[in-house]
Design an enzyme around this catalytic site. Structure first.
Site, PDB file in Angstrom:
ATOM      1  N   TYR A 121       1.106  -0.461 -10.417  1.00 26.92           N
ATOM      2  CA  TYR A 121       0.597   0.891 -10.208  1.00 26.92           C
ATOM      3  C   TYR A 121       1.777   1.796  -9.893  1.00 26.92           C
ATOM      4  O   TYR A 121       2.606   1.476  -9.043  1.00 26.92           O
ATOM      5  CB  TYR A 121      -0.395   0.907  -9.047  1.00 26.92           C
ATOM      6  CG  TYR A 121      -0.914   2.282  -8.700  1.00 26.92           C
ATOM      7  CD1 TYR A 121      -1.744   2.977  -9.572  1.00 26.92           C
ATOM      8  CD2 TYR A 121      -0.584   2.888  -7.480  1.00 26.92           C
ATOM      9  CE1 TYR A 121      -2.230   4.238  -9.254  1.00 26.92           C
ATOM     10  CE2 TYR A 121      -1.068   4.147  -7.160  1.00 26.92           C
ATOM     11  CZ  TYR A 121      -1.892   4.819  -8.045  1.00 26.92           C
ATOM     12  OH  TYR A 121      -2.361   6.072  -7.724  1.00 26.92           O
TER      13      TYR A 121
ATOM     14  N   ASP B 144      10.358   1.134  -9.374  1.00 25.64           N
ATOM     15  CA  ASP B 144       9.428   1.866  -8.523  1.00 25.64           C
ATOM     16  C   ASP B 144       9.421   1.164  -7.173  1.00 25.64           C
ATOM     17  O   ASP B 144       8.794   0.118  -7.003  1.00 25.64           O
ATOM     18  CB  ASP B 144       8.040   1.879  -9.160  1.00 25.64           C
ATOM     19  CG  ASP B 144       7.022   2.613  -8.286  1.00 25.64           C
ATOM     20  OD1 ASP B 144       7.365   2.957  -7.135  1.00 25.64           O
ATOM     21  OD2 ASP B 144       5.899   2.829  -8.763  1.00 25.64           O
TER      22      ASP B 144
ATOM     23  N   LYS C 116       6.291   6.944   0.376  1.00 22.45           N
ATOM     24  CA  LYS C 116       5.712   6.224   1.527  1.00 22.45           C
ATOM     25  C   LYS C 116       6.610   6.225   2.767  1.00 22.45           C
ATOM     26  O   LYS C 116       6.678   7.233   3.445  1.00 22.45           O
ATOM     27  CB  LYS C 116       5.264   4.835   1.090  1.00 22.45           C
ATOM     28  CG  LYS C 116       4.153   4.983   0.023  1.00 22.45           C
ATOM     29  CD  LYS C 116       3.331   3.781  -0.292  1.00 22.45           C
ATOM     30  CE  LYS C 116       2.150   4.232  -1.157  1.00 22.45           C
ATOM     31  NZ  LYS C 116       1.887   3.443  -2.326  1.00 22.45           N
TER      32      LYS C 116
END
Ligand SMILES: *Cc1c(COP(=O)(O)O)cnc(C)c1O
Length: 430
Positions: free
Chosen positions: A147, A242, A270
């Protein structure tokens, strides 16, 4: 303990559903894959959430990754309060941006130049545009189950949120855009070689969750990421890591530090926001200089480099520098994983608990899970039971069988011991 009747959460959800699709602002929060009504959180402190009904929960979701230092850490809170004295947004360059760029370059050596944005999605979206602009090619390779945020061309076999809703591809994405994305199984070197043999000259870049953590937690087989690096270099395709989830969580320099690899571009998010909305992407200077205003690839953001958000993020990074938390987090992760495996052994249930540092996941499966298909083949119904058992006993796991659990530095030994007892009981109860 959770109250029998979660009246405040129920009432809030009724009001929310009237105006917010599904009652939530991000789909996995809706508990669709575990069933039941989500609780509302009134406050969060350290390793715990307090619900709208006053219940205290040990939190293994950690706001889906960002809360490496636990919730509402005093150092981060006071950094935000200090920044607040000076204003909330300037729309001009500000000193925090320079400090943040210097900190990122110090933490992640492959990053020679960096740009701030507001979410992980913006970071990955910008990385692939930049890879296309730099190479003049259009195809992007991604891996099933990874994702990368809700970017059109990356919402193809995209892991948890998409997974648990039963349709891995989103409506609203033109087939022509999806066709520019090639999807491969993770951990399969043969598939990678074949793909590049067939399409190598049209591939702008490969984007990978270096340790895929959005379909449970999947770790690379030895040599896999290193081979991926070689193949990209050999074909002039950019390698994009990522590390929105893994950056600053598993090591100062993320998975690339652990695996001794240098991607061309890295997406961050994050932890780097200290609990406020922040993303960043960076990498090779010659590639980054393709960005406007230096180069032809457009990318922008009204609130990018926001002083409040960066003050929180800088405080989170400073806490890492002053406390070096990774050894302790690894020990806690190992302790939880060992307790889960032991309970499963005793009970005679096949359970895989992949774990690295402060990240772990459950797969009710008899063999190790090395890719997305195997993750899907695990028994999600057993996870649902564990989830609800644990929640009733005051331990909050991610509300999906295909998510990763997170530990923070605020999870002290008594908290971990208590959680291990509850989770072991949950497995024994199956
Ligand atoms: C969470 C996540 C994203 C998206 O970040 P947002 O801030 O939710 O847009 C991208 N990639 C990975 C690996 C993630 O875990």
């Amino acid at each position: 303990m959770l109250a029998e009747n979660q009246s405040q959460s129920d009432k809030l959800m009724q009001r929310a559903k009237a105006l917010i699709p599904g009652g939530v602002n991000s789909p996995v929060r809706a508990f669709r894959s575990v069933g039941g009504t989500p609780f509302f959180t009134r406050s969060a402190q350290g390793a715990r959430l307090t619900t709208a009904d006053g219940d205290s929960l040990i939190d293994f979701v950690c706001t889906w990754g960002p809360a490496l230092h636990g919730h509402n850490h005093p150092v981060i809170r006071s950094a935000i309060a200090d920044a607040l004295q000076h204003g909330t947004s300037f729309g001009t360059p500000n000193p925090y941006e320079v400090e943040m760029a210097e900190a990122i370059a110090r933490f992640v050596p492959s990053i020679q130049k960096v740009r701030m944005c507001n979410s992980g999605t913006e970071a990955t979206m910008s990385c692939i545009r930049l890879a296309r602009g730099f190479t003049g090619r259009s195809k992007i390779v991604k891996f099933a189950g990874c994702y990368h945020g809700h970017v059109d061309s990356l919402l193809v076999k995209a892991g948890s949120g998409a997974l648990t809703h039963g349709h891995p591809d989103s409506a609203g994405i033109p087939p022509a855009i999806a066709a520019e994305t090639l999807v491969l199984p993770y951990n399969d070197i043969g598939a990678l070689e074949q793909c590049f043999a067939a399409h190598g000259e049209t591939i702008a870049g490969v984007i990978v969750e270096s340790y895929p953590a959005n379909c449970g937690l999947i770790l690379p087989l030895p040599g896999y990421l290193q081979r991926l690096r070689q193949i990209c270099s050999g074909h002039g395709a950019l390698l994009i890591f990522d590390e929105v989830m893994t950056g600053f969580r598993l090591a100062r320099g993320g998975v690339q530090e652990l695996e001794h690899l240098k991607p061309d571009l890295t997406a961050l998010g994050k932890v780097i926001g200290g609990g406020l909305p922040v993303g960043a992407f960076g990498g090779r200077a010659d590639v980054m200089d393709y960005l406007a205003p230096e180069g032809p690839v457009y990318q922008a953001g009204t609130l990018s480099g926001n002083p409040l958000a960066l003050s929180a993020g800088l405080a989170a990074l400073q806490l890492i520098e002053s406390h070096d938390p990774y050894g302790r987090l690894q020990k806690m992760g190992q302790a939880v994983a060992a307790a889960l495996r032991e309970a499963a052994n005793e009970k005679g249930i096949a359970l895989q608990v992949p774990q690295t540092g402060s990240m772990f996941a459950f797969f009710f499966s008899s063999s190790p899970v090395t890719n997305y298909d195997r993750a899907l083949a695990s028994d999600a119904s057993l996870f649902r039971k564990v989830f609800h058992f644990a929640l009733k006993r005051g331990v909050y796991l991610p509300p999906s069988a295909y998510e990763t659990c997170f530990i923070s530095t605020a999870h002290d030994q008594p908290t971990i011991d208590q959680a291990c007892e509850v989770l072991s009981d949950a497995i024994r109860s199956l």
